[in-house]
Structures are given as C-alpha cells and as structure tokens.
Design an enzyme around this catalytic site. Structure first.
Site, PDB file in Angstrom:
ATOM      1  N   ASP A 117       0.987  -1.152   0.011  1.00 42.79           N
ATOM      2  CA  ASP A 117       0.076   0.009  -0.023  1.00 42.79           C
ATOM      3  C   ASP A 117       0.965   1.145  -0.068  1.00 42.79           C
ATOM      4  O   ASP A 117       1.648   1.464   1.027  1.00 42.79           O
ATOM      5  CB  ASP A 117      -0.942   0.143   1.349  1.00 42.79           C
ATOM      6  CG  ASP A 117      -1.934   1.093   1.171  1.00 42.79           C
ATOM      7  OD1 ASP A 117      -1.421   2.230   0.751  1.00 42.79           O
ATOM      8  OD2 ASP A 117      -3.067   1.014   1.538  1.00 42.79           O
ATOM      9  N   HIS A 118       1.160   1.737  -1.393  1.00 40.97           N
ATOM     10  CA  HIS A 118       2.205   2.899  -1.279  1.00 40.97           C
ATOM     11  C   HIS A 118       2.046   3.948  -0.352  1.00 40.97           C
ATOM     12  O   HIS A 118       3.077   4.714  -0.108  1.00 40.97           O
ATOM     13  CB  HIS A 118       2.671   2.915  -2.619  1.00 40.97           C
ATOM     14  CG  HIS A 118       1.505   3.686  -3.310  1.00 40.97           C
ATOM     15  ND1 HIS A 118       0.396   3.343  -4.030  1.00 40.97           N
ATOM     16  CD2 HIS A 118       1.285   5.191  -3.389  1.00 40.97           C
ATOM     17  CE1 HIS A 118      -0.227   4.258  -4.648  1.00 40.97           C
ATOM     18  NE2 HIS A 118       0.031   5.491  -4.063  1.00 40.97           N
ATOM     19  N   HIS A 166      -5.921   2.779   1.077  1.00 44.85           N
ATOM     20  CA  HIS A 166      -5.177   3.922   1.703  1.00 44.85           C
ATOM     21  C   HIS A 166      -5.863   4.613   2.722  1.00 44.85           C
ATOM     22  O   HIS A 166      -5.248   5.082   3.882  1.00 44.85           O
ATOM     23  CB  HIS A 166      -4.936   4.772   0.513  1.00 44.85           C
ATOM     24  CG  HIS A 166      -4.398   4.402  -0.791  1.00 44.85           C
ATOM     25  ND1 HIS A 166      -3.421   3.462  -0.691  1.00 44.85           N
ATOM     26  CD2 HIS A 166      -4.840   4.455  -2.155  1.00 44.85           C
ATOM     27  CE1 HIS A 166      -2.987   2.853  -1.907  1.00 44.85           C
ATOM     28  NE2 HIS A 166      -3.847   3.775  -2.876  1.00 44.85           N
TER      29      HIS A 166
HETATM   30  P1  NAD Z   1       1.010  -2.110 -17.218  1.00 41.84           P
HETATM   31  O1  NAD Z   1      -0.395  -2.491 -17.908  1.00 41.84           O
HETATM   32  O2  NAD Z   1       1.729  -0.872 -17.447  1.00 41.84           O
HETATM   33  O3  NAD Z   1       1.983  -3.237 -17.261  1.00 41.84           O
HETATM   34  C1  NAD Z   1       1.695  -4.562 -17.069  1.00 41.84           C
HETATM   35  C2  NAD Z   1       2.980  -5.617 -17.324  1.00 41.84           C
HETATM   36  O4  NAD Z   1       2.733  -6.817 -17.314  1.00 41.84           O
HETATM   37  C3  NAD Z   1       3.814  -5.166 -18.580  1.00 41.84           C
HETATM   38  O5  NAD Z   1       5.211  -5.240 -18.405  1.00 41.84           O
HETATM   39  C4  NAD Z   1       3.194  -6.582 -19.616  1.00 41.84           C
HETATM   40  O6  NAD Z   1       4.287  -6.957 -20.494  1.00 41.84           O
HETATM   41  C5  NAD Z   1       3.165  -7.512 -18.402  1.00 41.84           C
HETATM   42  N1  NAD Z   1       2.051  -8.661 -18.867  1.00 41.84           N
HETATM   43  C6  NAD Z   1       0.693  -8.456 -19.227  1.00 41.84           C
HETATM   44  N2  NAD Z   1       0.092  -9.689 -19.525  1.00 41.84           N
HETATM   45  C7  NAD Z   1       1.209 -10.561 -19.318  1.00 41.84           C
HETATM   46  C8  NAD Z   1       1.284 -11.902 -19.525  1.00 41.84           C
HETATM   47  N3  NAD Z   1       0.377 -12.533 -19.925  1.00 41.84           N
HETATM   48  N4  NAD Z   1       2.475 -12.397 -19.512  1.00 41.84           N
HETATM   49  C9  NAD Z   1       3.520 -11.944 -18.988  1.00 41.84           C
HETATM   50  N5  NAD Z   1       3.643 -10.674 -19.001  1.00 41.84           N
HETATM   51  C10 NAD Z   1       2.430  -9.971 -18.852  1.00 41.84           C
HETATM   52  O7  NAD Z   1       0.592  -2.103 -15.623  1.00 41.84           O
HETATM   53  P2  NAD Z   1       1.128  -1.250 -14.709  1.00 41.84           P
HETATM   54  O8  NAD Z   1       0.429   0.145 -14.614  1.00 41.84           O
HETATM   55  O9  NAD Z   1       2.760  -1.316 -14.485  1.00 41.84           O
HETATM   56  O10 NAD Z   1       0.583  -1.900 -13.229  1.00 41.84           O
HETATM   57  C11 NAD Z   1       1.034  -2.952 -12.686  1.00 41.84           C
HETATM   58  C12 NAD Z   1       0.227  -3.260 -11.310  1.00 41.84           C
HETATM   59  O11 NAD Z   1       0.851  -2.543 -10.352  1.00 41.84           O
HETATM   60  C13 NAD Z   1      -1.126  -3.444 -11.335  1.00 41.84           C
HETATM   61  O12 NAD Z   1      -1.538  -4.536 -10.350  1.00 41.84           O
HETATM   62  C14 NAD Z   1      -1.659  -1.998 -10.726  1.00 41.84           C
HETATM   63  O13 NAD Z   1      -2.724  -1.979 -10.188  1.00 41.84           O
HETATM   64  C15 NAD Z   1      -0.547  -1.858  -9.898  1.00 41.84           C
HETATM   65  N6  NAD Z   1      -0.367  -0.395  -9.772  1.00 41.84           N
HETATM   66  C16 NAD Z   1       0.382   0.487 -10.583  1.00 41.84           C
HETATM   67  C17 NAD Z   1       0.510   1.677 -10.332  1.00 41.84           C
HETATM   68  C18 NAD Z   1       1.059   2.827 -11.560  1.00 41.84           C
HETATM   69  O14 NAD Z   1       1.441   4.019 -11.136  1.00 41.84           O
HETATM   70  N7  NAD Z   1       1.393   2.183 -12.558  1.00 41.84           N
HETATM   71  C19 NAD Z   1       0.317   2.396  -9.044  1.00 41.84           C
HETATM   72  C20 NAD Z   1       0.008   1.330  -8.278  1.00 41.84           C
HETATM   73  C21 NAD Z   1      -0.551   0.192  -8.233  1.00 41.84           C
END
Ligand code: NAD
Length: 499
Positions: free
Chosen positions: A179-180, A242
């Site tokens: 939970d950032h 959060h």
């Molecule tokens: P994103 O869609 O940008 O990235 C997804 C990643 O997963 C990519 O590297 C993709 O290649 C990989 N991927 C997807 N399907 C795949 C598969 N079948 N096999 C292998 N790899 C696969 O998502 P994100 O924004 O980086 O978010 C990732 C997680 O972090 C999520 O759970 C999101 O809720 C959480 N999160 C993200 C943020 C943010 O700022 N982006 C903030 C808080 C939490």
C-alpha cells in the site's frame, strides 16, 4: 524487523515493461544502489514481449534518467539487469526462468535470496504464485518473498481466493502487500508524532478531539484507466486500502514495541472496532459522487461518463465521503471523516485533527468565528505539520488571534512517490513488513467496504454526475459534516506553504 542492513538478493520483477516498473521501481532501485544501500544484487525483468538483455538495460537506463540525474555508475547498475520473455501460464517458461535465476544466483553470490515482485494486472497474481511453487522457483537456500501490488482482490471473497492461492507458495510473513501510502514519509510520521510527543498522546482521545478529517483529493480524471476504474470506483480504489490504512494509524493504541507484529496487531484492533455500516445506514454515513465536466486550470475537461472505456450511463463513483465511527473507549463518539475523489480542486492528501473547544471562551466576541486548535498533517504534495493555536493579538487589548506553527519537511512533489517505493522496496529486501498490509487488515477492510458496495451497486444514483470537475465534491459531502455541527477545513487555506 530488519534482518540485515545491506541486503543481497535476486529481484524478479514480473511486469517489467509496464508503467509501474518504469516510473517507480527502476528509479527506486537505482536510488538504493546509488546510496550504497544494496549489497550484491541482480534483477530479472519478466514480461510478455521479447527483448534482449541489452534492449531491456537501455529501457531501464532511460527510465532512471527520466526521473532525475544519473551518475557514472548507471552503467554498472544496468549491467545487473537481465530480461526473460515470459508466458505466465506456461510451466516451461517458469523452468527457463528458474534456470536463469540459478545462474545469476551463483554468478553474483546472492545466497539463494529471492524477491518476486508482481507489478502486473492482479488477475495473474494467483497463477504466478502457484507456478512459482509448482515449477520450483520458490525452492531456495535463502529467503523468498512475494511483493504484491494492489488491488488485493475486488471484494472479500475474491481476496480470500487470491490469498489462498498465494499462501500455497508463501507463508504470511513472506508476503509483502504493497500500500504505497504506507511508504510515504508523513504517513510513517503519524506514529512518531503521536507516540514521541508528550503534548499529543494525552490529548489523543474522545475527551479532547472533536473530529478527524482525512482528505485525499486528485486533480486528474480517470485518464486511460477507464476499463479498470469502471469495475473499481473510488471506494475500492482508495477507501479499502489507503484511506482506511491512514485511519488505522491515527486511531491505533500505542504498540508495546515498535515491531511489525505489535504494530500490525494494534492496527487490526482498529479495524475490528470500526462500526459496520450496512443497508439503509450506508446513505446516512456515506456519500458518493461522480464528476461532471468542468474547468481545471482554465481548461475544459470532460465528465466521467464521457471518458474512454466508460459507460455513458455509468453508476461508478469517482468520489467518496464517509463518516467512520470507531467503537472503543478511546474513540467512542468521535467521527473520523474521510473524503477522496478525482477531478477535484487541488491535489492534496491531508489529515486535520480538530480539538474540542475549551470549556469557557474568555476571548469570545460576537460575530467572530471560533478558532479551534488544529493539528494538520500534510502528506502530499507538501509534507509537514501545522499546529493552529490562538495567541494575543499584538498591540493594545487582549484579543486572541489565530497563529500557525509550521514544520515543512521538504515538499517537493514528484520526489515523494518514488521515495515511497524506494522505502518499501528496501523494507522488502531487509525483511521488514511493518509498512505492508497483513491479511487480517485486508480481510477486515474488505468486509467493511463490501457492505457499502452491496448497496451502491444495487441502486443507481440518480444525481450522477453530481459534482463539477474542479470542485471539492458534491454538496452532500458538506451536509454529512453539517449534520454533526462540523465542516470540512478547506484544504487550500490550511496549506503549509501559505502559513
Ligand atoms: P501495465 O499494464 O503498464 O504493465 C503490465 C505489465 O505486465 C507489462 O510489463 C506486460 O508485459 C506484463 N504482462 C501483461 N500480461 C502478461 C502476460 N500474459 N504474461 C507476461 N507478462 C504480461 O501495468 P502497471 O500500470 O505497471 O501496473 C501493474 C500493477 O501495479 C497493477 O496491479 C496495478 O494495479 C499496480 N499499480 C500500478 C501503479 C502505477 O502507477 N502504474 C500504481 C499502483 C499500483
């Protein structure tokens, strides 16, 4: 708690080509490396597309550069990054990953320590954890830890299913649920302010505090996350994790020691004391909102229902305000108001602790507003504490006038968030799970939130959209406090910078 101060580990990042890895994880790892906080380490980036190690290293370098200055050691840093093109459902892909992990472990002398960081869509979390065990990536000589991003489930039932899946491969103390907000400097400071100051802790109860207000407002809309947000809404996206986490830190009893178990168990007791809000009470204790079109910084912005991937008749809330009651000796009768939303007037996370008025106001003057003592904790974008007091107005007479005592931490937006990830990554490497959520906290907060979603999902809100973009939410959120004789302290007027 901390096992070693300079950790050694192989860090596997699942979702290494994604937004989170690029914006937060790589820059945070670089900062740790640069500060000399890591001992021996290597990183395997795991994602779907095919990339060479060199291509991946270039991406890492670019992501670090975009986030700030880099030093000459950037080349050494990225040389420790490897890439594995992966199919999350295919055992042979895990076996190849396992082989690479073993090679890197012996090449870098990593003592068989492994961190599995799941920065991917949550639907893959369970499958990956199961494969990690089945395909023997978790058979290690050192420690193994799973770091898992939000959302942890969609409701209590789905969270239980996910937890069961990951518990097949990892014990509770090997699971680090992110939970950032818990990595943010001023959120971590809540405990210090409370438990290290003789002037606050004796007053921190229902005899001296009249209400507590926690606001986390964003100016951004749903952006390109429409598909996810339609199923989530502000309640699941912000309140379950959060907002409730901040409330638990504000309300917890002093732990007997500053250990992970003691702190978490005090937080769990807050969740247990949280009064459930069900059925007809939901609309009495909670307000939902959805943003309409409006103007932000003199630019016209669309309504939520006009955003991409959003149903034009969507019933999803982009704003939530609520009145939480904690039924224990310390807090009986004190409302904790929470409020969070998108497309609001300002980006701000703040906590206002309002103290009760003194029994007799000797300085009362008709037509003058009362100035209660406030303790304001500024979480972001600025970081600091402001104490609102009353003092004598200079010159003749005895009139009282409000004064503010300020402590501004540093308050540079943009530096905050990577720092939260930097701290949390370091904690997971050191084996300190204090600032991660325990399963009991997740389960109790889902069961609280599920009662509210049960009502909201089954009744369409006819007033949607009910707040203009650029406002502080629907009028009903103000009425929620007015009913109790309070009002939201305007977030801009209590800014640390303006004091
Ligand atoms: P994103 O869609 O940008 O990235 C997804 C990643 O997963 C990519 O590297 C993709 O290649 C990989 N991927 C997807 N399907 C795949 C598969 N079948 N096999 C292998 N790899 C696969 O998502 P994100 O924004 O980086 O978010 C990732 C997680 O972090 C999520 O759970 C999101 O809720 C959480 N999160 C993200 C943020 C943010 O700022 N982006 C903030 C808080 C939490």
């Amino acid at each position: 708690m901390a096992q070693t101060e300079k950790p050694t580990a192989l860090i596997m990042i699942f979702g290494a080509t994604g937004d989170l890895a690029n914006r937060k994880l790589f820059p945070s790892l670089y900062n740790l490396f640069e500060k000399g906080k890591l001992d021996k380490f290597a990183v395997v980036g795991v994602a779907r597309r095919s990339l060479s190690n060199e291509e991946f290293q270039l991406r890492v370098k670019e992501s670090v550069k975009e986030n700030g200055e880099t030093e000459a050691d950037i080349e050494e840093f990225v040389s420790k990054f490897y890439y594995h093109s992966h199919d999350v459902t295919d055992s042979s892909s895990y076996l190849a990953l396992g082989k690479l992990a073993e090679e890197l472990d012996s090449h870098y002398g990593l003592n068989g320590n492994r961190i599995f960081y799941l920065a991917m869509a949550p639907e893959f979390f369970g499958t990956i954890a199961e494969h990690l065990k089945k395909d023997k990536l978790t058979d290690v000589a050192g420690f193994k830890r799973l770091v898992i991003e939000k959302p942890f489930g969609h409701d209590l039932e789905s969270a239980k299913v996910l937890n069961k899946q990951i518990r097949k491969a990892f014990s509770e103390d090997e699971i680090y649920r992110i939970d950032h907000y818990l990595g943010k400097e001023m959120v971590q400071n809540i405990e210090v302010i409370r438990f290290a100051n003789a002037m606050f802790e004796p007053l921190w109860n229902n005899r001296y505090i009249s209400n507590i207000q926690v606001t986390s407002s964003e100016t951004l809309g749903v952006e390109e996350r429409g598909r996810y947000y339609e199923k989530s809404g502000a309640l699941r996206d912000m309140v379950q994790n959060h907002m409730l986490q901040m409330v638990s830190l504000l309300a917890m009893e002093p732990p007997i020691k500053l250990t992970t178990d003691e702190i978490r168990s005090e937080k769990v007791r807050v969740f247990r004391a949280l009064r459930p809000v069900k059925g007809e009470e939901v609309n009495e204790y909670f307000v939902r909102g959805q943003y309409d079109k409006g103007s932000m910084n003199e630019t016209d912005v669309p309504a939520y229902r006009q955003e991409e991937m959003v149903n034009p008749e969507s019933n999803t809330e982009t704003f939530v305000a609520g009145r939480l009651m904690i039924d224990n000796f310390r807090w009986a009768g004190v409302p904790f108001y929470i409020r969070t939303g998108k497309r609001m007037k300002a980006k701000s996370t703040k906590i206002v602790i309002q103290f009760k008025d003194i029994p007799m106001d000797l300085y009362y003057q008709p037509e003058k507003t009362v100035n209660p003592n406030l303790l304001v904790i500024h979480i972001q974008p600025e970081e600091g504490i402001t104490l609102h007091l009353n003092a004598k107005k200079s010159g003749q007479g005895t009139d009282a006038t409000p004064v503010k005592l300020n402590y501004a931490n540093k308050g540079i937006d943009g530096l905050n968030t990577p720092e939260a990830y930097e701290k949390l990554l370091f904690d997971s490497l050191r084996g300190d799970a204090t600032n991660f959520t325990h399963w009991d906290e997740v389960a109790l907060s889902w069961s609280f939130v599920d009662n509210i979603s049960a009502v909201w999902e089954n009744t369409k809100e006819p007033s949607f959209p009910n707040y203009a973009s650029g406002s502080m939410g629907p009028d009903a959120a103000d009425k929620l406090l007015e009913k109790d004789g309070f009002f939201w302290w305007p977030i801009t007027e209590i800014d640390v910078e303006k004091c």
